[in-house]
Design a protein around this motif. Structure first.
Motif, mmCIF file in Angstrom:
data_model
loop_
_atom_site.group_PDB
_atom_site.id
_atom_site.type_symbol
_atom_site.label_atom_id
_atom_site.label_comp_id
_atom_site.label_asym_id
_atom_site.label_seq_id
_atom_site.Cartn_x
_atom_site.Cartn_y
_atom_site.Cartn_z
ATOM 1 N N PHE A 234 0.830 -1.232 -0.005
ATOM 2 C CA PHE A 234 -0.157 -0.179 -0.256
ATOM 3 C C PHE A 234 0.876 1.521 -0.245
ATOM 4 O O PHE A 234 2.189 1.372 0.606
ATOM 5 N N ARG A 235 0.246 2.374 -0.245
ATOM 6 C CA ARG A 235 1.149 3.737 -0.688
ATOM 7 C C ARG A 235 0.048 4.446 -0.132
ATOM 8 O O ARG A 235 -0.784 4.748 -0.242
ATOM 9 N N TYR A 236 1.012 5.355 1.155
ATOM 10 C CA TYR A 236 0.042 6.757 1.421
ATOM 11 C C TYR A 236 0.202 7.828 0.279
ATOM 12 O O TYR A 236 1.318 7.961 0.107
ATOM 13 N N THR A 237 -0.239 8.783 -0.118
ATOM 14 C CA THR A 237 -0.194 9.450 -0.882
ATOM 15 C C THR A 237 -0.185 10.815 -0.535
ATOM 16 O O THR A 237 0.006 12.249 -0.590
ATOM 17 N N ASP A 238 -1.845 11.224 0.862
ATOM 18 C CA ASP A 238 -1.329 12.591 1.614
ATOM 19 C C ASP A 238 -2.055 13.749 0.262
ATOM 20 O O ASP A 238 -1.073 14.270 1.224
ATOM 21 N N GLY A 239 -2.556 13.334 -0.615
ATOM 22 C CA GLY A 239 -2.582 14.020 -1.480
ATOM 23 C C GLY A 239 -1.262 15.305 -2.177
ATOM 24 O O GLY A 239 -1.798 15.647 -2.777
ATOM 25 N N VAL A 240 0.226 14.198 -2.216
ATOM 26 C CA VAL A 240 1.374 14.604 -2.760
ATOM 27 C C VAL A 240 0.877 14.274 -4.816
ATOM 28 O O VAL A 240 -0.001 13.605 -4.812
ATOM 29 N N ASN A 241 1.730 15.064 -5.330
ATOM 30 C CA ASN A 241 1.504 14.524 -6.480
ATOM 31 C C ASN A 241 2.324 14.015 -7.498
ATOM 32 O O ASN A 241 2.858 13.343 -7.202
ATOM 33 N N TYR A 242 1.506 12.708 -7.033
ATOM 34 C CA TYR A 242 1.290 11.398 -7.151
ATOM 35 C C TYR A 242 0.424 11.142 -8.136
ATOM 36 O O TYR A 242 -0.955 11.028 -7.448
ATOM 37 N N SER A 243 0.306 10.385 -9.074
ATOM 38 C CA SER A 243 -0.958 9.974 -10.035
ATOM 39 C C SER A 243 -1.001 8.585 -10.495
ATOM 40 O O SER A 243 -0.247 8.038 -11.600
ATOM 41 N N PRO A 244 -1.626 7.579 -9.769
ATOM 42 C CA PRO A 244 -1.927 6.160 -9.964
ATOM 43 C C PRO A 244 -2.909 6.127 -11.522
ATOM 44 O O PRO A 244 -3.438 6.628 -11.592
ATOM 45 N N CYS A 245 -2.479 4.732 -11.114
ATOM 46 C CA CYS A 245 -2.621 4.457 -12.995
ATOM 47 C C CYS A 245 -3.739 3.620 -12.542
ATOM 48 O O CYS A 245 -4.234 3.639 -11.259
ATOM 49 N N SER A 246 -5.402 4.182 -13.407
ATOM 50 C CA SER A 246 -6.288 4.424 -13.274
ATOM 51 C C SER A 246 -7.309 2.729 -12.856
ATOM 52 O O SER A 246 -8.517 2.352 -12.862
ATOM 53 N N GLU A 247 -5.924 1.455 -13.157
ATOM 54 C CA GLU A 247 -6.823 0.534 -13.130
ATOM 55 C C GLU A 247 -6.172 0.111 -11.600
ATOM 56 O O GLU A 247 -5.970 0.693 -10.752
ATOM 57 N N ALA A 248 -6.736 -1.097 -11.064
ATOM 58 C CA ALA A 248 -7.327 -1.690 -10.228
ATOM 59 C C ALA A 248 -5.421 -2.268 -9.676
ATOM 60 O O ALA A 248 -4.659 -2.300 -10.805
ATOM 61 N N PRO A 249 -4.957 -2.602 -8.415
ATOM 62 C CA PRO A 249 -3.236 -3.046 -7.630
ATOM 63 C C PRO A 249 -3.200 -4.029 -8.804
ATOM 64 O O PRO A 249 -3.956 -4.722 -9.280
ATOM 65 N N THR A 250 -1.822 -4.147 -9.089
ATOM 66 C CA THR A 250 -0.940 -5.619 -9.987
ATOM 67 C C THR A 250 -1.544 -6.346 -8.717
ATOM 68 O O THR A 250 -1.163 -6.630 -8.055
ATOM 69 N N GLN A 251 -2.403 -7.470 -9.891
ATOM 70 C CA GLN A 251 -2.385 -8.849 -9.284
ATOM 71 C C GLN A 251 -1.348 -9.461 -9.428
ATOM 72 O O GLN A 251 -0.775 -10.067 -10.011
ATOM 73 N N VAL A 252 -1.066 -9.797 -7.774
ATOM 74 C CA VAL A 252 0.641 -10.203 -8.062
ATOM 75 C C VAL A 252 0.298 -12.134 -8.131
ATOM 76 O O VAL A 252 -0.540 -12.625 -6.779
ATOM 77 N N ASP A 253 0.464 -12.646 -9.303
ATOM 78 C CA ASP A 253 0.358 -14.220 -8.613
ATOM 79 C C ASP A 253 1.142 -15.024 -7.663
ATOM 80 O O ASP A 253 2.627 -14.803 -7.873
ATOM 81 N N LEU A 254 0.372 -15.608 -6.632
ATOM 82 C CA LEU A 254 1.041 -16.540 -5.551
ATOM 83 C C LEU A 254 0.870 -17.658 -5.515
ATOM 84 O O LEU A 254 1.113 -18.244 -4.358
ATOM 85 N N CYS A 255 -0.499 -17.980 -6.296
ATOM 86 C CA CYS A 255 -0.536 -19.229 -6.422
ATOM 87 C C CYS A 255 0.272 -20.154 -7.174
ATOM 88 O O CYS A 255 -0.714 -19.967 -8.249
ATOM 89 N N HIS A 256 0.741 -21.210 -6.750
ATOM 90 C CA HIS A 256 1.401 -22.654 -7.736
ATOM 91 C C HIS A 256 0.852 -24.264 -7.038
ATOM 92 O O HIS A 256 0.408 -23.641 -5.668
ATOM 93 N N GLU A 257 0.839 -24.577 -8.090
ATOM 94 C CA GLU A 257 0.189 -26.145 -7.252
ATOM 95 C C GLU A 257 1.486 -26.687 -5.983
ATOM 96 O O GLU A 257 1.518 -27.455 -5.701
ATOM 97 N N GLU A 258 3.039 -26.839 -7.035
ATOM 98 C CA GLU A 258 4.482 -27.253 -6.801
ATOM 99 C C GLU A 258 4.417 -25.856 -5.575
ATOM 100 O O GLU A 258 4.890 -25.787 -4.383
ATOM 101 N N ASN A 259 5.030 -24.824 -5.703
ATOM 102 C CA ASN A 259 5.671 -24.408 -5.341
ATOM 103 C C ASN A 259 5.199 -23.216 -4.935
ATOM 104 O O ASN A 259 3.709 -22.401 -6.014
ATOM 105 N N VAL A 260 5.006 -21.666 -4.144
ATOM 106 C CA VAL A 260 4.508 -20.393 -4.092
ATOM 107 C C VAL A 260 5.908 -19.670 -3.787
ATOM 108 O O VAL A 260 6.426 -19.767 -3.459
ATOM 109 N N ARG A 261 5.554 -18.978 -5.412
ATOM 110 C CA ARG A 261 6.117 -17.523 -5.730
ATOM 111 C C ARG A 261 5.306 -16.756 -5.652
ATOM 112 O O ARG A 261 4.273 -16.142 -5.921
ATOM 113 N N CYS A 262 6.102 -15.566 -4.477
ATOM 114 C CA CYS A 262 5.038 -14.607 -4.877
ATOM 115 C C CYS A 262 5.671 -13.494 -6.251
ATOM 116 O O CYS A 262 4.523 -12.437 -6.030
#
Length: 531
Positions: A234-262
């Motif tokens: 999470f990022r704390y913007t507090d009204g600073v000059n920061y323009s995040p993209c309008s898309e949803a947060p990056t979905q990090v693929d964490l689920c794998h059948e054999e090994n878990v990769r973050c």
């Protein structure tokens, strides 16, 4: 329920202090995966200031300063014992670590740390210990010391985790997705929607969000756990000059059948398996204590039993429910102790008795024969210990233990070989919680119940089930019973008025006589006979 929740809220600090008094720094394992997961947030030019929230014994603090020696870590916990453990650590220096006691729901962080001075906040399995209604207070407090564009690195329990499923089968729910453990500490299970909304309302935008699923197996203990946790940045913007993209947060693929990769380019998170140690252990990332079992004392009509069961701190993630003592077994044992005529002179079979076997141990004092069965070898091993330590001849020789998996032809035939006349009383306590096991349960009971019927309801062979309705409702039970040739002849539920003159089960109770043995209002008893 309000008093129940208030107790654990009021005494939260006490329970965590007791936790660290018992386990010291031996419970949680060092979190060496932090640099693999989030190196870009800790490295870089200039000295980074990090706030570790809920630092415990320092299992994240000291791996961080070992990997990033130039950082300054502020470490807080509301357990004084935990903070003292950090200060007593061999690698603790005041130039690298500032450790202090702080209850983030009450105490003002800015009195310990300069406002807007923290680059990164780490929240690793800590927010789940806070009441959901107080979580906004924690985030508001953190914002006071977090720099604009500062980050919160988050990892915690996710909805659907095995431990939550275990909690759901017991009376440990405080509120939606919020539960109390056996040691008094609490755990909340986050959904992605709840988490992002919680942080968004406090001005913290999700940049990365992922759900991790991993099956963890401990072969020595025969524990298999489907673990789920959520990881986010999470990022704390507090009204600073920061323009995040309008898309949803990056979905990090964490689920794998054999090994878990973050992350796709990261190594398998084997360190997380190490982080998740044994015992309750697997529920809270710790190491096993020296003794896995505890003794429960049961007093029933002059009979005192000392029952050895799996320790509460291990119960939440053990796949065998037979290694613990359930409320329904206590109630049924009390009924048999006060109404020995139910089994007097009869052949009795207990299905799914688990390690406690208290119904069988009470029944054997009046019955002519008792066979206590379970499908779990470990439960039977512990049951044998409990029987030996609690019974003396001639009762000891009248109580037989056998393995019985419902529907298993070899097991059923082995029971029949011991008693080809069938059993006049079959008892099952809390054996109706797995939907797939209901038909095999009734089918097995039908094969083993005596076929000798009389005109008197209380003398005909019967199947007695005592339980809390969980994942299997009453209509489903009745349908399965009917398919196997059983009919319901009586039922009882705590708090429901029943005409005692018309109810066989109610005749087992005298007014207010079982209050101490009925810990929940959800207990039910169902009495079946052959149709």
């Amino acid at each position: 329920m309000l008093c129940f929740a208030d107790k654990y809220e009021r005494d939260a600090k006490k329970y965590w202090d007791q936790f660290y008094r018992q386990h010291q720094d031996k419970f949680f394992k060092d979190r060496h995966y932090l640099d693999k997961e989030w190196d870009q947030y800790f490295s870089g030019s200039g000295r980074k200031e990090i706030l570790e929230v809920g630092c415990g014994a320092g299992n994240a603090v000291f791996p961080l300063i070992a990997t990033y020696p130039d950082v300054l870590v502020h470490a807080c916990d509301f357990s004084p014992r935990a903070v003292n453990l950090v200060k007593a650590h061999k690698d603790f220096t005041e130039t690298s670590v500032s450790a202090f006691v702080c209850d983030l729901t009450i105490d003002d962080l800015s009195k310990q740390i300069s406002p807007a001075s923290i680059d990164v906040v780490t929240m690793i399995f800590v927010l789940s210990a806070v009441s959901p209604e107080k979580m906004p207070l924690v985030l508001q407090n953190i914002k006071k010391v977090l720099k604009p564009n500062g980050y919160v690195l988050f990892r915690d329990y996710a909805v659907g985790d095995l431990a939550q499923e275990r909690f759901s089968s017991k009376d440990q729910k405080i509120s939606e997705n919020f539960y109390v453990r056996g040691d008094g500490t609490r755990a909340f299970y986050f959904s992605n929607e709840f988490l992002t909304s919680l942080f968004k309302e406090q001005g913290l935008d999700a940049e990365e969000l992922g759900l991790c699923c991993k099956q963890v197996e401990n072969r020595a203990r025969e524990l298999v756990m489907n673990r789920r946790w959520v990881q986010a940045v999470f990022r704390y913007t507090d009204g600073v000059n920061y323009s995040p993209c309008s898309e949803a947060p990056t979905q990090v693929d964490l689920c794998h059948e054999e090994n878990v990769r973050c992350k796709d380019d990261a190594e398998p998170v084997k360190d997380f398996v190490v982080d998740m140690s044994e015992g309750m252990a697997f529920e809270m990332f710790g190491v096993p204590t020296t003794n896995d079992n505890e003794v429960i004392k049961i007093e029933l009509e002059g009979c005192d039993f000392k029952i050895k069961v799996l320790s509460k701190e291990y119960q939440h993630t053990c796949k065998s429910t037979g290694l613990m003592l359930w409320e329904s077994a206590r109630l049924m044992a009390a009924i048999l102790a006060r109404n020995p005529n139910i089994v007097a002179g009869k052949r009795v079979l207990e299905l799914g008795c688990g390690c406690g076997g208290i119904c069988s141990m009470v029944a054997v004092q009046s019955a002519c024969m008792v066979v206590a069965t379970d499908g779990d070898i470990k439960a039977l091993d512990l049951l044998a210990q409990n029987i030996t330590s609690n019974l003396r001849p001639p009762f000891l020789t009248k109580l037989i233990t056998k393995r019985l998996e419902w529907g298993n032809r070899d097991d059923i035939e082995a029971i029949k070989a011991m008693n080809n006349e069938g059993f006049e009383v079959i008892i099952g306590t809390d054996v109706t919680y797995v939907p797939e096991a209901i038909l095999p349960l009734f089918s097995t009971a039908r094969e083993l119940i005596s076929s000798n019927r009389t005109a008197e309801k209380d003398r005909s062979p019967g199947l007695i089930l005592c339980h809390i309705f969980r994942r299997v409702d009453e209509p489903s039970l009745l349908s399965a019973a009917s398919q196997c040739g059983f009919r319901l002849v009586d039922k009882w539920a705590k708090g429901n008025p029943i005409d005692q003159s018309q109810s066989l089960i109610s005749s087992w109770f005298s007014e207010n006589s079982f209050n101490e043995h009925i810990p929940t209002s959800a207990l039910n008893i169902m009495y079946f006979q052959i149709d």
